[in-house]
Scaffold this motif. Structure first.
Motif, PDB file in Angstrom:
ATOM      1  N   TRP A   1       7.880   1.990   3.473  1.00 22.00           N
ATOM      2  CA  TRP A   1       7.737   0.541   3.401  1.00 22.00           C
ATOM      3  C   TRP A   1       8.701  -0.090   2.405  1.00 22.00           C
ATOM      4  O   TRP A   1       9.276  -1.162   2.679  1.00 22.00           O
TER       5      TRP A   1
ATOM      6  N   PHE B   1       2.499  -7.481   4.651  1.00 21.50           N
ATOM      7  CA  PHE B   1       1.962  -6.119   4.584  1.00 21.50           C
ATOM      8  C   PHE B   1       0.818  -6.033   3.578  1.00 21.50           C
ATOM      9  O   PHE B   1      -0.243  -5.465   3.853  1.00 21.50           O
TER      10      PHE B   1
ATOM     11  N   CYS C   1       0.197   0.639   8.978  1.00 20.97           N
ATOM     12  CA  CYS C   1      -0.148  -0.736   8.613  1.00 20.97           C
ATOM     13  C   CYS C   1      -1.541  -1.026   9.136  1.00 20.97           C
ATOM     14  O   CYS C   1      -2.126  -0.220   9.872  1.00 20.97           O
TER      15      CYS C   1
END
Length: 441
Positions: A382, A399, A410
């Motif tokens: 990420w 996120f 996610c």
């Protein structure tokens, strides 16, 4: 002391300037290929000799699509500090150009600060500034007054100027004959049209075009030939007025090149998707392959509040078919002066359109970031994704707003993430899920 006045003069003499070298390095191209295209007028490097903070950029075929951000002071919003914050946003998100469209009071104070700090090229529309600068009513302004404003902007360090020289008496006749739904929507174009109609005189920028070019040549200012008769709604696109002006711009392009002044051509505003490609090709043909600068085009008229999206759709199609420079449009278009949030949304939408078009055109290195993003997503890394993203801050905010239990996915898919599942199987691992039994009473 340099032995040339403009980038185009140097290119014609076979000289590779430091600006050409910088552009070549940014574009991963040979400096000689940049010089050849500048000499032909197919690439412009707007770079005023008095803009010391600039990081030169090239606009034209085979180069990355560039974007412009409009901002500036208006009579209804005089917050100079807020406009400078918009400048900071434009620089942060790597907009290659900023146009100061200020039309209230003595605009040179803001513009001088802008030129001092901005690595982006700076554009203006001197016609907007004429009334405030000269302190006369429109009807009282003389042809020589307009040229004084151009010279003042040039001395300050403006890199390119929108000059509506193509709306001459011939183009006006075509506009009047072919009745429009929206008439003239260009601010500068409407002011010139009004001046011409009230005085009975020819467009001063057309009548004194040679004198105008002499000023621009002295400071190496690129002329952006404005589209005063651009369509303001779908029903007016590709009409006699628009095309008549474009024909005039083609002739004015050659006259500018003869004086070694670089040229951009400004293009349509509102246009249905099926007309865009043909308009790009027509501009390139009529204007001798000069770089094309488009506002949008906006592909529908019914989305106020979302016109950054309608513009991005049209801009992507336009740039994939020959446009070289996109003017951003914000969600506030047609409604009000954009605030900081609007400016950011407009920049990002325009950046996406430009990048998508570069991929479609096969521009060298255009897919490098996309490949890096694909690899980061494959690893479910990420942090790397956020660093690569056009707007990593927004990506991180989304996120983190609904954090997943497992950082290797996610919150949409959780442990059912397709990437996670496939990676585990290919690594020889099992895919197991915790079974949750719902209570049924």
């Amino acid at each position: 002391m340099r032995s040339y006045k403009t980038q185009m003069e140097a290119a014609k003499k076979g000289i590779i300037t430091k600006e050409m070298e910088i552009v070549a390095e940014k574009e991963n191209l040979n400096p000689e290929s940049i010089r050849e295209k500048v000499a032909k007028g197919e690439v412009a490097i707007p770079c005023n000799i008095n803009h010391k903070s600039i990081s030169p950029e090239g606009i034209g075929d085979v180069l990355k699509t560039k974007i412009n951000v409009n901002l500036g002071i208006s009579g209804d919003c005089k917050d100079y500090d807020n406009e400078m914050k918009k400048v900071d946003l434009a620089i942060k998100y790597h907009a290659e150009a900023i146009m100061d469209l200020s039309n209230y009071g003595k605009t040179n104070t803001f513009r001088t600060k802008l030129i001092e700090k901005s690595p982006a090229m700076i554009g203006t529309v001197p016609m907007y500034d004429a009334i405030g600068y000269i302190e006369k009513d429109l009807l009282e302004i003389k042809a020589e007054d307009f040229l004084k404003v151009v010279e003042a902007h040039a001395k300050e360090g403006v890199d390119f100027m929108t000059i509506h020289a193509g709306i001459n008496k011939r183009a006006v006749e075509a506009f009047k004959r072919d009745k429009r739904t929206m008439n003239i929507v260009s601010r500068g174009g409407s002011l010139l049209f009004a001046w011409m109609e009230m005085t009975g005189n020819e467009n001063p920028f057309y009548e004194y075009y040679d004198e105008l070019l002499d000023i621009l040549r002295e400071y190496d200012v690129t002329i952006s030939l404005g589209d005063a008769l651009r369509p303001g709604c779908l029903n007016d696109s590709s009409d006699a007025g628009q095309i008549s002006e474009l024909i005039e711009l083609g002739a004015l392009t050659q006259r500018a090149w003869e004086k070694d002044v670089q040229v951009l051509i400004e293009g349509p505003g509102h246009m249905a998707m099926n007309e865009i490609a043909a308009n790009m090709q027509m501009e390139k043909r009529i204007c001798h392959n000069a770089p094309f600068y488009v506002l949008g085009p906006l592909v529908t008229d019914i989305a106020p509040g979302y016109d950054h999206i309608t513009s991005a759709i049209g801009g992507a199609i336009a740039a994939a078919n020959g446009a070289n420079f996109l003017c951003y449009v914000t969600p506030a278009e047609h409604l009000r002066l954009p605030d900081l949030s609007d400016v950011k949304e407009g920049i990002i939408a325009s950046k996406i359109a430009a990048h998508a078009a570069d991929i479609a055109r096969g521009v060298k290195g255009a897919t490098d970031q996309d490949m890096a993003m694909a690899k980061a997503r494959h690893k479910l890394d990420w942090e790397e994704m956020f660093n690569i993203a056009i707007d990593g801050e927004k990506a991180r905010e989304y996120f983190e707003s609904t954090p997943p239990e497992d950082r290797h996915s996610c919150s949409m898919c959780g442990k059912m993430c397709a990437v996670r599942t496939t990676n585990r199987i290919l690594a020889g691992k099992k895919v197991e899920f915790e079974v949750v039994t719902a209570d049924c009473e």
